[in-house]
Scaffold this motif. Structure first.
Motif, PDB file in Angstrom:
ATOM      1  N   ARG A  99       0.742  -1.255   0.199  1.00 49.11           N
ATOM      2  CA  ARG A  99       0.063  -0.092   0.004  1.00 49.11           C
ATOM      3  C   ARG A  99       1.007   1.221  -0.064  1.00 49.11           C
ATOM      4  N   LYS A 139     -18.421  -9.509   7.613  1.00 47.12           N
ATOM      5  CA  LYS A 139     -17.506  -8.756   8.303  1.00 47.12           C
ATOM      6  C   LYS A 139     -18.433  -8.003   9.522  1.00 47.12           C
ATOM      7  N   THR A 144     -12.607  -8.789   6.645  1.00 42.01           N
ATOM      8  CA  THR A 144     -12.695  -7.364   6.155  1.00 42.01           C
ATOM      9  C   THR A 144     -13.141  -7.689   4.528  1.00 42.01           C
ATOM     10  N   VAL A 145     -13.622  -6.584   3.969  1.00 41.31           N
ATOM     11  CA  VAL A 145     -13.931  -6.992   2.520  1.00 41.31           C
ATOM     12  C   VAL A 145     -12.842  -7.204   1.773  1.00 41.31           C
ATOM     13  N   GLU A 146     -11.917  -6.433   1.848  1.00 42.53           N
ATOM     14  CA  GLU A 146     -10.704  -6.741   0.936  1.00 42.53           C
ATOM     15  C   GLU A 146      -9.738  -7.941   1.753  1.00 42.53           C
ATOM     16  N   PRO A 190     -17.469   0.946  -5.046  1.00 43.68           N
ATOM     17  CA  PRO A 190     -16.381   1.387  -4.429  1.00 43.68           C
ATOM     18  C   PRO A 190     -15.015   0.371  -4.893  1.00 43.68           C
ATOM     19  N   PRO A 240     -10.822   0.271  -4.178  1.00 42.34           N
ATOM     20  CA  PRO A 240      -9.673   0.954  -3.347  1.00 42.34           C
ATOM     21  C   PRO A 240      -8.734   1.536  -4.284  1.00 42.34           C
ATOM     22  N   GLY A 241      -8.182   2.603  -3.354  1.00 44.84           N
ATOM     23  CA  GLY A 241      -6.969   3.335  -4.147  1.00 44.84           C
ATOM     24  C   GLY A 241      -5.831   2.287  -4.590  1.00 44.84           C
ATOM     25  N   PRO A 242      -5.145   1.353  -3.806  1.00 43.37           N
ATOM     26  CA  PRO A 242      -4.432   0.414  -4.424  1.00 43.37           C
ATOM     27  C   PRO A 242      -4.772  -0.599  -5.318  1.00 43.37           C
ATOM     28  N   GLN A 246     -20.840  -4.374  -3.613  1.00 43.14           N
ATOM     29  CA  GLN A 246     -19.416  -4.568  -3.909  1.00 43.14           C
ATOM     30  C   GLN A 246     -19.432  -6.161  -4.370  1.00 43.14           C
TER      31      GLN A 246
END
Ligand code: XMP
Length: 329
Positions: free
Chosen positions: A117, A321, A325-327, A206, A208-210, A250
């Motif tokens: 990250r 969750k 977690t989601v990711e 959504p 994620p940025g990474p 998602q």
């Protein structure tokens, strides 16, 4: 504009007419703030930065300079959509930076999630700052800050990405332009629709940025990353065909870094599994799992096995969750 707060009496933007009124007001404010000077924007193709871009294009046209950095971890078709919508359809002044090799070289062999990250975040800032340094006479930086970002940073939940963490020599050159700063996410989407952005962009899930980097757990390799990208594209296509795209919060795939045995055309295979995850939530603190129809599940298994090189097994993640977690990273 930089200190603007959402008035308690502000009506929620739920209709096209309210969105249009907001757009007219913002265009006037932007023209007033910026005049005939130039504005820089990091355009990821996400909802917030896309709406900011569309608003600024309406207000100042070619004086908005958009920079789209492809870090190699975007979903299939995303950079192409940004170019098509903004450069071809909206005639935006768009700089496209293909930095995929640069990011993937830096990430080679790096297995620790936080280090991954960190590298992606730092590299992104470096690439954007390099582009900013090449430009003369740009006085403003536009950002897709939205109202929940402000509330969360005030509550100490997450740092507000003020000036995107840019180095001081760059950040100090700019005044901020934040035309969706007082909006909630659903209002940003309403404004985006009124600006004529495609539904596929405005209603995007959504991301994620990474990017796909967190869905390729452990050290990223180009072949496993391609397996994530291709399987994700199949899942998105099938969700859209089956009317689930706007309904499920998602949905995506993960390709973990281990192999198992299989058999194909009478030959032994030794390939990765592909995990499908589909979840629903209102606040992402608590998440439930979407249960897919059996026929869709079977169809996804068949398509992913047939079309994605390196996959010989498809799994479904039934974990809510908490505890997961989601990711995956
Ligand atoms: P987790 O995995 O924490 O994810 O349960 C909750 C939601 O946040 C998204 N997510 C991110 N979004 N940058 C983002 O912009 C990130 O680094 C990031 N990590 C997770 C995730 O996709 C989910 O919607």
């Amino acid at each position: 504009m930089g200190v603007l707060v959402r008035p308690e009496s502000m009506e929620r933007i739920t209709t096209r007419a309210l969105a249009e009124a907001y757009i007219a007001e913002q265009i006037a404010d932007i023209k007033n703030q910026v005049g005939d000077r130039k504005v820089l924007l990091a355009l990821s193709g996400g909802v917030d930065s896309s709406v900011v871009a569309a608003l600024l294009i309406k207000a100042i046209g070619q004086n908005l300079i958009c920079v789209h950095v492809n870090h190699g971890l975007l979903r299939k078709g995303e950079p192409e959509q940004v170019i098509e919508v903004f450069r071809n359809q909206m005639n935006a002044n768009l700089i496209y930076v293909d930095a995929a090799d640069r990011f993937l070289d830096k990430l080679a062999g790096v297995a620790d999630p936080e280090t991954k990250r960190h590298i992606i975040g730092e590299e992104f800032i470096d690439v954007f700052a390099e582009e900013a340094r090449k430009l003369d006479g740009v006085d403003f930086l536009a950002q897709g800050t939205i109202w929940p970002d402000i509330l969360e940073s005030e509550a100490g939940i997450k740092a507000h990405h003020n000036a995107g963490g840019l180095p001081e020599d760059i950040a100090s050159r700019f005044e901020l332009v934040e035309p969706v700063r007082i909006l909630f996410k659903d209002e940003v989407r309403e404004v985006g629709r009124a600006l004529g952005l495609p539904d596929s962009m405005v209603d995007r899930q959504p991301f994620p940025g990474p990017g796909l980097g967190v869905r390729c757990p452990g050290a990223i390799t180009r072949d496993r990353l391609e397996a994530v990208r291709e399987s994700d594209a199949i899942v998105r296509e099938e969700f859209a065909k089956n009317g689930l795209a706007g309904k499920v919060w998602q949905y995506f795939t993960v390709v973990p870094d281990f192999k198992s045995t299989g058999v194909k055309n009478g030959q032994r295979t030794f390939d990765w599994p592909c995990i499908i995850r589909a979840i629903n939530t209102t606040d992402v603190m608590e998440v439930t799992v979407e249960h897919l129809p059996a026929e869709l599940m079977d169809h996804l298994v068949q398509r992913i096995i047939a079309e994605v090189p390196g996959i010989n097994r498809v799994l479904y993640d039934f974990t809510p969750k908490p505890p997961a977690t989601v990711e995956y990273e």
